[in-house]
Structures are given as structure tokens and as C-alpha cells.
Design an enzyme around this catalytic site. Structure first.
Site: not given
Length: 430
Positions: A125, A187, A210, A235, A257, A260, A326-327, A360, A414, A419
Site C-alpha cells: 500500500y 478499501q 493514515n 512519524s 519530520q 509528514h 521510530e527515528h 528515508d 500433559e 502423543h
């Protein structure tokens, strides 16, 4: 930016906490879309394209002529930049391809090994709204190709003319990804999860988006046998700075940043004096004046951002590890030394000349990274994100006999007597 002096660790929680919440409204809207696409396929996709993208789509798949046309509208310098970024990213990821385990003789007659297998069908995506994230195609496509995934599809929203940004198409073609579909939002995620008349289903979905896209990824991963890359939110950047850090560079990193998303998470942790901080603020104001295209987004982002003054770099590192950003930029005199103390971060950038922008686009590392504190338990994207590992074992009669004394008591305890029997029946024959 909000400026704070924090003396004690028990004051850190408001800094660590993110204000980004996926509310029940997002969930209900997205869940309705997913169920509709699952039941009605292309018909539902066309309805949501009209509703959210204000465009009538007759055929979702991008045609050959669109790919050809995209190449004609782009500059040679852009094409050269794509090639350079591609080569750097590929070189780094090639060096990190997981290797199959050699056959290990665990004990006499017992041999085990593992094998990496590419995920057969993957879907990307790629957002196309505020910014056509062409670099993300490289970040997803290169490791997928190195992993040798057989089927790759890409979904991205069209503009109001029903067209895809030419840069996205050019990079897709450059990556030999030819099945590109004009569909965005929740979708698109539903289409890749369940399949429609036009869009095939996949086994794993990758890519940012998003709040609606992120919610859709989480829902389909729970409801369907499709997995997703990593949890994603707005971000994030944390900068740790001492007097060695150039205020002009620090300001530029904060702004890069903040453009974003208005909900970007931005924090500057420093041991510096008010004079240095005032210089950073002046640079922010000066550089912001040139960023008119993203003015509203940047203003909203910086409004909730913080400059945090701590008493030592040790405390800056400790707070950063609890944030798990993240960064992370460590812009200090001994950046490499301090980097050894980092245990939670998506990607780390060291010194005055290592901006996040390099990662990036073109330094070689991947920019698809965990946000919202998930760097405490998740890694950024790599080739192994597109692989699955299968274990094998080959056991001889003698090997099974040696295991039976262990398996019997464990399975009996068990309460799994079948088994135990599956081993005993073989050992008795032997």
C-alpha cells in the site's frame, strides 16, 4: 515547541505517552468498508472511490500505456536519483539476507535444520495523498525482490482524474512491479486481504497509511489469514543533542519530520543551555518561513512538540529508550559511544551529518519502521520480513528410541496419551 526542564524520571510519562488514538469511529467506518468489499468486490471499490477520492474508476489496473507515459514526464536527474537510491538500498539489504541453517545433528540419529521460503503473494500500500511516497516502493520492493516473492501487487489512490502520480508509476516499473491498482484507503486493504474480481488477494500486506488504513490492516490481520508488516502510526523523531550539535541542523531535522503529519511525534532531548535552545528556536522560525507548502501541517505538529532539558546525556539516553522512537538522532560529540547504550529505536542516526532524510531515501537502510513504542519489540523492515522459516527434522529408529524416555513422561504429564502412544508404537516395533 513546548520547553520543559525535567529533573526526575517520574516526570517522564507525559513525554513517553503518544497522543495518537485510533478511536471507535475509525474502527466502525473501516469495519463497514471491509465487510462491504468482502461481500461485493469491485462494486464496493467503485463506490468508495467515488465517495472518498471523488473519481469514477472503470478499470482498476494501471495499463501499459500509463507506465510508458510516466517515464516521459520525469527529469533525467530524478531518474538518476532513483537509480542511486536503488543501488544503495539493494547493496545494504543484500548483505542482510538470512541464510538457511546447516543441518544440525542434535544427537545421534536426530538431525534438524531450517529453510527460508519467500512469502508467495505480497501486497504494497503506497499513500498518494499529501505526498506520493515513491521512496516506499523502493523500501518495500527491493527486499521483496531479494526474498524472491513470486507475486507482488501494489495499490495506491488515484487523483481526481483517475490517474496515478507518474513518479509512483516510474519507480514501480523500475522495480518490475507491473500489477499496480488505482485504489486507496481501507478499501484497498480489504481488496488485498480478500480479493475482488480485479484485485487478487495476498498473504501479507505492507506499507504505511493514515489512521483508516492502519485500522484496516489491523482488522484484516485479525479476521483473515493475512498478516501485516508492523504497527504504524504518525512519524516520530527524538533528537539527543549536546553543545556539539549544530542548531541549524537540529532545527532542519525537527522540521523534516513535522511535515509528514500534524500528529507527528517530535522531541528534542538536550543538556544544553537556554542560549543554545533559543538559537534552535530562531532557526526553526527562519527555516519554517520557506516551507509554505506544508505550513498548516508543520504548525500543528510543532505545537505539540517538546524541547526537554535533562541534567545528563545518560538521562537523555534512558528517556529515549523508554520512548522507543521510530527515528533517533544522537547529535553529540561521542555519538558512537552513546549509540552503544541504545536498546529501543527503529533506526539511529549519528552526528551532525546523518539526517533522517538520508535514511528515508538513499543511505541504504529501510525507512519502514515501528512507531508508537513498538520499537521495544519490533524491528524495521528487511528481507526477512518477506520470508517465512520452516523447520525440518529427520529422526532414525535409534534416534527416536533415545527420545522416547523423554517424550513419554512429558506427554503423560500433559495428559496427551496419544502423543506418547505415537512414539511407543514405533519403539515397540524397533
Amino acid at each position: 515547541m513546548i520547553q520543559q526542564v525535567l529533573k526526575y524520571p517520574d516526570e517522564w510519562n507525559p513525554i513517553i505517552k503518544r497522543n495518537y488514538d485510533q478511536n471507535i469511529f475509525h474502527y466502525n467506518v473501516v469495519n463497514t468498508i471491509i465487510n462491504d468489499v468482502k461481500l461485493h468486490g469491485d462494486e464496493a471499490l467503485k463506490k468508495y472511490s467515488k465517495k472518498y477520492d471523488q473519481v469514477d474508476i472503470d478499470k482498476f489496473q494501471v495499463g501499459k500505456q500509463d507506465f510508458i507515459q510516466s517515464s516521459l514526464t520525469l527529469s533525467n536527474s530524478f531518474k538518476a536519483s532513483v537509480e542511486k537510491a536503488y543501488n544503495n538500498i539493494k547493496f545494504f539489504h543484500e548483505k542482510n539476507i538470512p541464510k538457511n541453517c546447516r543441518k544440525i545433528n542434535v544427537s545421534s540419529g536426530i538431525t534438524c535444520w531450517n529453510k527460508y521460503i519467500p512469502i508467495e503473494k505480497v501486497g504494497f500500500y503506497i499513500p498518494g495523498g499529501n505526498a506520493p511516497l515513491l521512496s516506499t516502493i523502493l523500501m518495500l520492493g527491493i527486499p521483496a525482490k531479494l526474498a524472491k516473492c513470486k507475486d507482488i501487487i501494489l495499490c495506491t489512490p488515484p487523483n481526481k482524474k483517475g490517474q496515478i502520480h507518474p513518479a509512483l508509476l516510474y519507480v514501480s516499473k523500475y522495480m518490475n512491479i507491473h500489477r499496480v491498482y488505482k485504489i486507496g484507503g481501507a478499501q484497498a486493504i480489504a481488496a488485498m486481504a480478500y480479493g475482488t474480481e480485479s484485485i487478487p488477494n495476498v498473504y501479507k500486506i505492507f506499507g504505511p497509511g493514515n489512521a483508516y488504513v492502519t485500522t484496516a490492516k489491523q482488522i484484516v490481520s485479525q479476521k483473515n489469514n493475512v498478516s501485516i508488516d508492523i504497527p504504524a502510526g504518525p512519524s516520530e523523531i527524538v533528537i539527543i543533542a549536546d553543545e556539539f550539535a549544530n542548531p541549524k541542523y537540529v532545527a532542519s531535522d525537527l522540521l523534516s519530520q513535522s511535515e509528514h503529519d500534524g500528529k507527528s511525534y517530535i522531541n528534542l532531548l538536550t543538556v544544553n543551555t537556554n542560549f543554545w535552545i533559543d538559537t534552535v528556536k530562531k532557526e526553526l522560525k527562519n527555516q519554517f518561513s520557506y516551507l509554505y507548502k506544508k505550513k498548516d501541517i508543520i504548525e500543528k505538529s510543532l505545537k505539540n512538540s517538546k524541547i526537554v532539558i535533562l541534567s545528563s546525556l545518560e538521562k537523555c539516553i534512558s528517556l529515549s529508550n523508554q520512548i522507543a522512537p521510530e527515528h533517533l538522532i544522537i547529535n553529540c560529540k561521542d555519538a558512537c559511544y552513546w549509540s552503544e547504550k541504545i536498546i529501543n529505536a527503529g533506526s539511529v542516526f549519528l552526528g551532525n551529518y546523518s539526517p533522517v532524510s538520508a535514511g528515508d531515501y538513499a543511505s541504504g537502510t529501510n525507512h519502514v519502521l515501528p512507531t508508537f513504542g513498538y520499537a521495544k519489540s519490533c524491528s524495521g523492515l528487511s528481507v526477512d520480513s518477506f520470508l517465512k522459516r520452516i523447520t525440518f527434522q529427520k529422526i532414525s529408529k535409534k534416534g527416536l528410541k533415545s527420545l522416547s524416555d523423554c517424550i513419554g513422561p512429558l506427554s503423560y504429564e500433559e495428559g496427551l496419551l496419544a502423543h506418547k502412544k505415537s512414539v511407543d508404537i514405533r519403539v515397540q516395533d524397533y
